[in-house]
Scaffold this motif. Structure first.
Motif, PDB file in Angstrom:
ATOM      1  N   HIS A  95     -26.993 -44.576 -13.584  1.00 65.24           N
ATOM      2  CA  HIS A  95     -27.737 -45.496 -12.780  1.00 65.24           C
ATOM      3  C   HIS A  95     -27.819 -45.451 -10.375  1.00 65.24           C
ATOM      4  O   HIS A  95     -29.036 -44.692 -10.195  1.00 65.24           O
ATOM      5  N   ASN A  96     -26.802 -44.550 -10.249  1.00 68.01           N
ATOM      6  CA  ASN A  96     -26.913 -43.742  -9.372  1.00 68.01           C
ATOM      7  C   ASN A  96     -27.677 -42.174  -9.426  1.00 68.01           C
ATOM      8  O   ASN A  96     -27.675 -42.027  -8.210  1.00 68.01           O
ATOM      9  N   GLY A  97     -27.966 -41.983 -10.959  1.00 69.26           N
ATOM     10  CA  GLY A  97     -28.332 -40.976 -10.633  1.00 69.26           C
ATOM     11  C   GLY A  97     -27.499 -39.692 -10.887  1.00 69.26           C
ATOM     12  O   GLY A  97     -25.788 -39.121 -10.645  1.00 69.26           O
ATOM     13  N   LEU A  98     -27.596 -39.034 -12.127  1.00 75.05           N
ATOM     14  CA  LEU A  98     -26.916 -38.086 -12.627  1.00 75.05           C
ATOM     15  C   LEU A  98     -28.167 -36.667 -12.996  1.00 75.05           C
ATOM     16  O   LEU A  98     -29.384 -36.784 -13.234  1.00 75.05           O
ATOM     17  N   LEU A  99     -27.418 -35.606 -12.645  1.00 75.82           N
ATOM     18  CA  LEU A  99     -28.441 -34.114 -12.417  1.00 75.82           C
ATOM     19  C   LEU A  99     -28.202 -33.646 -14.024  1.00 75.82           C
ATOM     20  O   LEU A  99     -26.873 -33.219 -13.979  1.00 75.82           O
ATOM     21  N   ILE A 100     -29.097 -34.125 -14.128  1.00 74.04           N
ATOM     22  CA  ILE A 100     -29.364 -33.131 -16.240  1.00 74.04           C
ATOM     23  C   ILE A 100     -29.600 -31.961 -16.339  1.00 74.04           C
ATOM     24  O   ILE A 100     -31.113 -32.166 -15.719  1.00 74.04           O
ATOM     25  N   ARG A 101     -30.056 -31.066 -17.368  1.00 76.51           N
ATOM     26  CA  ARG A 101     -30.566 -29.939 -17.692  1.00 76.51           C
ATOM     27  C   ARG A 101     -30.838 -29.986 -19.265  1.00 76.51           C
ATOM     28  O   ARG A 101     -29.406 -29.918 -19.725  1.00 76.51           O
ATOM     29  N   VAL A 102     -31.950 -29.827 -19.228  1.00 76.61           N
ATOM     30  CA  VAL A 102     -31.715 -28.792 -20.934  1.00 76.61           C
ATOM     31  C   VAL A 102     -30.889 -27.435 -20.915  1.00 76.61           C
ATOM     32  O   VAL A 102     -32.044 -26.339 -20.749  1.00 76.61           O
ATOM     33  N   VAL A 103     -30.210 -27.378 -21.871  1.00 77.77           N
ATOM     34  CA  VAL A 103     -29.570 -26.169 -22.563  1.00 77.77           C
ATOM     35  C   VAL A 103     -29.784 -26.384 -23.865  1.00 77.77           C
ATOM     36  O   VAL A 103     -29.826 -26.839 -25.052  1.00 77.77           O
ATOM     37  N   ALA A 104     -30.926 -25.097 -24.519  1.00 76.26           N
ATOM     38  CA  ALA A 104     -31.915 -24.640 -25.540  1.00 76.26           C
ATOM     39  C   ALA A 104     -30.889 -23.541 -26.433  1.00 76.26           C
ATOM     40  O   ALA A 104     -30.723 -22.499 -25.399  1.00 76.26           O
ATOM     41  N   ARG A 105     -30.601 -23.212 -27.562  1.00 72.45           N
ATOM     42  CA  ARG A 105     -30.274 -22.219 -28.771  1.00 72.45           C
ATOM     43  C   ARG A 105     -30.367 -21.639 -29.375  1.00 72.45           C
ATOM     44  O   ARG A 105     -30.964 -22.201 -30.382  1.00 72.45           O
ATOM     45  N   GLU A 106     -31.474 -20.448 -29.311  1.00 75.60           N
ATOM     46  CA  GLU A 106     -32.440 -20.092 -30.647  1.00 75.60           C
ATOM     47  C   GLU A 106     -30.797 -19.564 -31.797  1.00 75.60           C
ATOM     48  O   GLU A 106     -30.304 -18.677 -30.634  1.00 75.60           O
ATOM     49  N   LEU A 107     -30.920 -19.913 -32.480  1.00 69.89           N
ATOM     50  CA  LEU A 107     -30.291 -19.895 -33.788  1.00 69.89           C
ATOM     51  C   LEU A 107     -31.233 -18.519 -34.913  1.00 69.89           C
ATOM     52  O   LEU A 107     -31.815 -18.103 -34.104  1.00 69.89           O
ATOM     53  N   ARG A 108     -30.509 -17.519 -35.468  1.00 71.52           N
ATOM     54  CA  ARG A 108     -30.684 -16.507 -36.318  1.00 71.52           C
ATOM     55  C   ARG A 108     -32.495 -16.736 -36.647  1.00 71.52           C
ATOM     56  O   ARG A 108     -32.671 -16.527 -37.046  1.00 71.52           O
ATOM     57  N   ASN A 109     -32.477 -18.388 -37.079  1.00 64.88           N
ATOM     58  CA  ASN A 109     -33.288 -18.630 -38.449  1.00 64.88           C
ATOM     59  C   ASN A 109     -34.322 -18.976 -37.663  1.00 64.88           C
ATOM     60  O   ASN A 109     -35.312 -19.707 -38.717  1.00 64.88           O
ATOM     61  N   GLY A 110     -34.099 -18.727 -36.269  1.00 62.83           N
ATOM     62  CA  GLY A 110     -35.668 -19.474 -36.264  1.00 62.83           C
ATOM     63  C   GLY A 110     -35.418 -21.024 -34.856  1.00 62.83           C
ATOM     64  O   GLY A 110     -36.032 -21.044 -34.221  1.00 62.83           O
TER      65      GLY A 110
END
Length: 143
Positions: A116-131
């Protein structure tokens, strides 16, 4: 006895919410309105991340509900979890990614007291060999 400690074999099961949940206090009209608006009027998390060059987001609430993922190829729609991240500026971002839902539950379970005080968050995306792509949320710090 009051001084005895309870034991559990699976600590995370007692901390991480299952199924639909919201970190928003809905005991007030403002809270109920916040959840309703988040559910009814969310932007795409994917689009937001792409359009803003994968920003660090100041997340203050999380809402997870049961959803239905529309089939892209005319096949059967599939059940999923709709995860909404509510940012400090009131923006609500929607994802139907299983990895985002799992991460959101972990954040709510383990970091919920600070949310509720706020968290700094980001998206981490990892592409797999199968797409395919695995997406998760990473807590960067407190806002």
């Amino acid at each position: 006895m009051a001084n005895e400690l309870a034991t559990t074999n699976n600590v995370s099961a007692s901390i991480i919410p299952e199924g639909s949940f919201s970190t928003v206090d809905t005991s007030t009209f403002d809270g109920a309105m916040r959840v309703t608006n988040a559910i009814n009027n969310s932007e795409s998390l994917n689009d937001y991340v792409r359009d803003n060059n994968n920003p660090t987001m100041n997340v203050v609430d999380i809402v997870v509900t049961n959803g239905m993922r529309k089939a892209r190829d005319g096949g059967e729609d599939t059940p999923c979890e709709d995860t909404r991240l509510i940012l400090a500026d009131g923006t609500s971002l929607l994802s139907q990614s299983g990895g985002i839902a799992k991460s959101a539950k972990m954040i709510a379970g383990f970091c919920g007291a600070e949310l509720h005080n706020g968290l700094l968050i980001r998206v981490v995306a990892r592409e797999l060999r199968n797409g395919n792509t695995i997406k998760n949320l990473e807590v960067v710090g407190k806002a």
